[in-house]
Write a protein that holds these residues in place. Structure first.
Motif, PDB file in Angstrom:
ATOM      1  N   LYS A  26      -1.421 -48.447  -9.238  1.00 27.49           N
ATOM      2  CA  LYS A  26      -1.232 -49.562 -10.178  1.00 27.49           C
ATOM      3  C   LYS A  26      -1.707 -49.232 -11.586  1.00 27.49           C
ATOM      4  CE  LYS A  26      -1.354 -53.306  -6.816  1.00 27.49           C
ATOM      5  NZ  LYS A  26      -2.100 -54.482  -6.323  1.00 27.49           N
ATOM      6  N   GLN A  27      -2.483 -48.180 -11.735  1.00 25.73           N
ATOM      7  CA  GLN A  27      -2.938 -47.769 -13.062  1.00 25.73           C
ATOM      8  C   GLN A  27      -1.823 -47.101 -13.866  1.00 25.73           C
ATOM      9  OE1 GLN A  27      -6.473 -45.407 -12.555  1.00 25.73           O
ATOM     10  NE2 GLN A  27      -7.603 -47.098 -11.630  1.00 25.73           N
ATOM     11  N   ASN A  28      -0.785 -46.666 -13.186  1.00 27.40           N
ATOM     12  CA  ASN A  28       0.366 -46.070 -13.859  1.00 27.40           C
ATOM     13  C   ASN A  28       1.154 -47.211 -14.515  1.00 27.40           C
ATOM     14  OD1 ASN A  28       2.887 -45.036 -14.563  1.00 27.40           O
ATOM     15  ND2 ASN A  28       3.133 -43.862 -12.684  1.00 27.40           N
ATOM     16  N   PRO A  29       1.306 -47.206 -15.842  1.00 25.53           N
ATOM     17  CA  PRO A  29       2.017 -48.314 -16.504  1.00 25.53           C
ATOM     18  C   PRO A  29       3.484 -48.440 -16.099  1.00 25.53           C
ATOM     19  CG  PRO A  29       1.502 -46.564 -18.069  1.00 25.53           C
ATOM     20  CD  PRO A  29       0.831 -46.208 -16.785  1.00 25.53           C
ATOM     21  N   GLU A  30       4.055 -47.397 -15.505  1.00 24.41           N
ATOM     22  CA  GLU A  30       5.452 -47.438 -15.071  1.00 24.41           C
ATOM     23  C   GLU A  30       5.610 -47.948 -13.641  1.00 24.41           C
ATOM     24  OE1 GLU A  30       7.661 -46.896 -17.431  1.00 24.41           O
ATOM     25  OE2 GLU A  30       6.004 -46.368 -18.767  1.00 24.41           O
ATOM     26  N   TYR A  31       4.515 -48.128 -12.939  1.00 29.80           N
ATOM     27  CA  TYR A  31       4.545 -48.575 -11.536  1.00 29.80           C
ATOM     28  C   TYR A  31       5.034 -50.011 -11.456  1.00 29.80           C
ATOM     29  CZ  TYR A  31       2.766 -49.546  -6.806  1.00 29.80           C
ATOM     30  OH  TYR A  31       2.634 -49.897  -5.483  1.00 29.80           O
ATOM     31  N   ARG A  32       5.973 -50.262 -10.537  1.00 31.45           N
ATOM     32  CA  ARG A  32       6.546 -51.601 -10.387  1.00 31.45           C
ATOM     33  C   ARG A  32       6.415 -52.142  -8.964  1.00 31.45           C
ATOM     34  NH1 ARG A  32       6.027 -51.001 -15.044  1.00 31.45           N
ATOM     35  NH2 ARG A  32       7.568 -51.263 -16.681  1.00 31.45           N
ATOM     36  N   GLY A  33       5.566 -51.520  -8.157  1.00 30.16           N
ATOM     37  CA  GLY A  33       5.326 -52.021  -6.810  1.00 30.16           C
ATOM     38  C   GLY A  33       6.058 -51.231  -5.749  1.00 30.16           C
ATOM     39  N   PHE A  34       5.971 -51.755  -4.523  1.00 33.40           N
ATOM     40  CA  PHE A  34       6.610 -51.081  -3.392  1.00 33.40           C
ATOM     41  C   PHE A  34       7.038 -52.104  -2.356  1.00 33.40           C
ATOM     42  CE2 PHE A  34       2.297 -51.545  -1.853  1.00 33.40           C
ATOM     43  CZ  PHE A  34       2.408 -51.682  -0.490  1.00 33.40           C
ATOM     44  N   GLN A  35       7.881 -51.637  -1.456  1.00 36.35           N
ATOM     45  CA  GLN A  35       8.327 -52.439  -0.325  1.00 36.35           C
ATOM     46  C   GLN A  35       8.345 -51.512   0.888  1.00 36.35           C
ATOM     47  OE1 GLN A  35      12.479 -53.753  -0.320  1.00 36.35           O
ATOM     48  NE2 GLN A  35      11.780 -55.762   0.372  1.00 36.35           N
ATOM     49  N   SER A  36       7.866 -52.027   2.020  1.00 39.28           N
ATOM     50  CA  SER A  36       7.894 -51.201   3.225  1.00 39.28           C
ATOM     51  C   SER A  36       8.349 -52.036   4.416  1.00 39.28           C
ATOM     52  CB  SER A  36       6.520 -50.586   3.497  1.00 39.28           C
ATOM     53  OG  SER A  36       5.560 -51.589   3.751  1.00 39.28           O
ATOM     54  N   TRP A  37       8.889 -51.347   5.412  1.00 39.26           N
ATOM     55  CA  TRP A  37       9.368 -52.010   6.621  1.00 39.26           C
ATOM     56  C   TRP A  37       9.460 -50.993   7.755  1.00 39.26           C
ATOM     57  CZ3 TRP A  37      12.307 -50.927   2.345  1.00 39.26           C
ATOM     58  CH2 TRP A  37      13.392 -50.072   2.518  1.00 39.26           C
ATOM     59  N   PHE A  38       9.753 -51.493   8.936  1.00 37.57           N
ATOM     60  CA  PHE A  38       9.863 -50.656  10.131  1.00 37.57           C
ATOM     61  C   PHE A  38      11.289 -50.721  10.654  1.00 37.57           C
ATOM     62  CE2 PHE A  38       5.495 -52.046   9.817  1.00 37.57           C
ATOM     63  CZ  PHE A  38       4.811 -50.861   9.962  1.00 37.57           C
ATOM     64  N   VAL A  39      11.706 -49.632  11.331  1.00 40.01           N
ATOM     65  CA  VAL A  39      13.047 -49.590  11.905  1.00 40.01           C
ATOM     66  C   VAL A  39      12.980 -49.233  13.384  1.00 40.01           C
ATOM     67  CG1 VAL A  39      14.213 -49.040   9.733  1.00 40.01           C
ATOM     68  CG2 VAL A  39      13.411 -47.200  11.190  1.00 40.01           C
ATOM     69  N   ASP A  40      14.023 -49.658  14.114  1.00 44.00           N
ATOM     70  CA  ASP A  40      14.094 -49.390  15.551  1.00 44.00           C
ATOM     71  C   ASP A  40      14.946 -48.154  15.821  1.00 44.00           C
ATOM     72  OD1 ASP A  40      16.790 -50.184  15.360  1.00 44.00           O
ATOM     73  OD2 ASP A  40      16.418 -52.165  16.218  1.00 44.00           O
ATOM     74  N   SER A  41      15.186 -47.883  17.077  1.00 46.39           N
ATOM     75  CA  SER A  41      15.917 -46.663  17.469  1.00 46.39           C
ATOM     76  C   SER A  41      17.374 -46.660  17.017  1.00 46.39           C
ATOM     77  CB  SER A  41      15.846 -46.466  18.984  1.00 46.39           C
ATOM     78  OG  SER A  41      16.438 -47.557  19.646  1.00 46.39           O
ATOM     79  N   GLU A  42      17.900 -47.818  16.649  1.00 44.09           N
ATOM     80  CA  GLU A  42      19.274 -47.890  16.135  1.00 44.09           C
ATOM     81  C   GLU A  42      19.310 -47.832  14.612  1.00 44.09           C
ATOM     82  OE1 GLU A  42      21.083 -51.374  17.788  1.00 44.09           O
ATOM     83  OE2 GLU A  42      20.814 -50.678  19.841  1.00 44.09           O
ATOM     84  N   GLY A  43      18.155 -47.663  14.006  1.00 48.57           N
ATOM     85  CA  GLY A  43      18.079 -47.601  12.552  1.00 48.57           C
ATOM     86  C   GLY A  43      18.093 -48.959  11.884  1.00 48.57           C
ATOM     87  N   LYS A  44      17.919 -50.009  12.662  1.00 46.91           N
ATOM     88  CA  LYS A  44      17.940 -51.366  12.112  1.00 46.91           C
ATOM     89  C   LYS A  44      16.534 -51.794  11.722  1.00 46.91           C
ATOM     90  CE  LYS A  44      21.925 -52.792  14.821  1.00 46.91           C
ATOM     91  NZ  LYS A  44      22.401 -53.661  15.879  1.00 46.91           N
ATOM     92  N   ARG A  45      16.479 -52.539  10.629  1.00 49.44           N
ATOM     93  CA  ARG A  45      15.197 -53.067  10.165  1.00 49.44           C
ATOM     94  C   ARG A  45      14.684 -54.113  11.155  1.00 49.44           C
ATOM     95  NH1 ARG A  45      13.818 -54.934   4.026  1.00 49.44           N
ATOM     96  NH2 ARG A  45      11.705 -55.642   4.426  1.00 49.44           N
ATOM     97  N   ILE A  46      13.413 -53.991  11.516  1.00 47.36           N
ATOM     98  CA  ILE A  46      12.783 -54.943  12.435  1.00 47.36           C
ATOM     99  C   ILE A  46      12.204 -56.082  11.608  1.00 47.36           C
ATOM    100  CG2 ILE A  46      10.961 -55.245  14.162  1.00 47.36           C
ATOM    101  CD1 ILE A  46      11.223 -52.202  14.711  1.00 47.36           C
ATOM    102  N   LYS A  47      12.454 -57.300  12.046  1.00 47.57           N
ATOM    103  CA  LYS A  47      11.943 -58.467  11.319  1.00 47.57           C
ATOM    104  C   LYS A  47      10.422 -58.420  11.263  1.00 47.57           C
ATOM    105  CE  LYS A  47      15.757 -61.560  12.295  1.00 47.57           C
ATOM    106  NZ  LYS A  47      16.177 -62.864  12.801  1.00 47.57           N
ATOM    107  N   ASP A  48       9.873 -58.790  10.110  1.00 45.15           N
ATOM    108  CA  ASP A  48       8.425 -58.800   9.930  1.00 45.15           C
ATOM    109  C   ASP A  48       7.748 -59.608  11.033  1.00 45.15           C
ATOM    110  OD1 ASP A  48       8.754 -57.300   7.668  1.00 45.15           O
ATOM    111  OD2 ASP A  48       8.462 -58.958   6.269  1.00 45.15           O
ATOM    112  N   GLY A  49       6.706 -59.033  11.585  1.00 46.05           N
ATOM    113  CA  GLY A  49       5.955 -59.691  12.632  1.00 46.05           C
ATOM    114  C   GLY A  49       6.430 -59.383  14.035  1.00 46.05           C
ATOM    115  N   LEU A  50       7.592 -58.745  14.161  1.00 45.37           N
ATOM    116  CA  LEU A  50       8.136 -58.424  15.483  1.00 45.37           C
ATOM    117  C   LEU A  50       8.005 -56.938  15.820  1.00 45.37           C
ATOM    118  CD1 LEU A  50      11.334 -60.674  15.498  1.00 45.37           C
ATOM    119  CD2 LEU A  50       9.059 -61.170  16.432  1.00 45.37           C
ATOM    120  N   GLU A  51       7.254 -56.215  15.020  1.00 45.75           N
ATOM    121  CA  GLU A  51       7.072 -54.781  15.245  1.00 45.75           C
ATOM    122  C   GLU A  51       6.110 -54.561  16.407  1.00 45.75           C
ATOM    123  OE1 GLU A  51       5.896 -56.367  12.499  1.00 45.75           O
ATOM    124  OE2 GLU A  51       7.095 -55.728  10.801  1.00 45.75           O
ATOM    125  N   THR A  52       6.484 -53.665  17.307  1.00 47.43           N
ATOM    126  CA  THR A  52       5.609 -53.288  18.420  1.00 47.43           C
ATOM    127  C   THR A  52       5.640 -51.778  18.575  1.00 47.43           C
ATOM    128  OG1 THR A  52       7.317 -53.366  20.123  1.00 47.43           O
ATOM    129  CG2 THR A  52       6.151 -55.447  19.654  1.00 47.43           C
TER     130      THR A  52
END
Length: 145
Positions: A26-52
C-alpha cells in the motif's frame, strides 16, 4: 519481519507477516488493491464462504497497479504448495490463499521481492541454539580493531 529456523540443519529464513506485506504494498502510490478467489477442479470460481479443502484446487489473486494494462495475476495450485505439514493440515484453503496473494503482490511490485510468508517457506519454528555470551565479552571490541 521474523528470522526463523524451520529445521536444525537448515539456515534461518527471513519471513514477513501477511499484514506487513499488504501494508508495504500500500506504500506504493500506484497500488490500487487486489482481489482473490478460489477455484474448483473444473476451473470455476467457488462462491465466497463455500471453499473447503475438498473442493479447492487453486487460489487466484489479481493485483491492480495504476498504469498496467492488465492486473498482475498469480495462480497457486494446492497440489504444488500443500506439503501436508503443520498449518497446511489444519487450514489448507487459508494457507493457499495467502500464497496466491503474496506471489501476486511480489510479481506486481519489485519492492516486495524477498518478502516471503511463513506459509510459503516452512511449517513451524525450531528453537535455535542459544549460546550465552558473558557480559564482559559482549562489551569488548571485535578482534582486529
Amino acid at each position: 519481519m521474523y528470522l526463523v529456523k524451520y529445521s536444525a540443519g537448515d539456515p534461518a529464513s527471513i519471513v514477513t507477516g501477511y499484514h506487513h506485506l499488504i501494508a508495504t504494498a500500500k506504500q506504493n502510490p500506484e497500488y490500487r488493491g487486489f482481489q482473490s478467489w478460489f477455484v474448483d477442479s473444473e476451473g470455476k470460481r467457488i462462491k465466497d464462504g463455500l471453499e473447503t479443502a475438498e473442493n479447492v484446487v487453486a487460489a487466484v489473486c489479481e493485483v491492480y497497479i495504476h498504469g498496467y494494462q492488465e492486473p498482475v495475476r498469480y495462480v497457486a495450485r494446492m497440489k504444488e504448495f500443500n506439503k501436508h505439514q503443520a498449518l497446511w493440515n489444519q487450514m489448507p484453503v487459508a494457507m493457499l490463499g495467502k500464497v496466491a496473494i503474496a506471489n501476486a503482490h511480489r510479481q506486481a511490485d519489485p519492492a516486495l521481492s524477498g518478502m516471503y510468508l511463513p506459509e510459503e517457506v516452512g511449517q513451524g519454528y525450531v528453537d535455535a541454539e542459544v549460546r550465552e555470551v558473558p557480559a564482559e565479552q559482549s562489551a569488548a571490541e571485535p578482534e582486529g580493531k
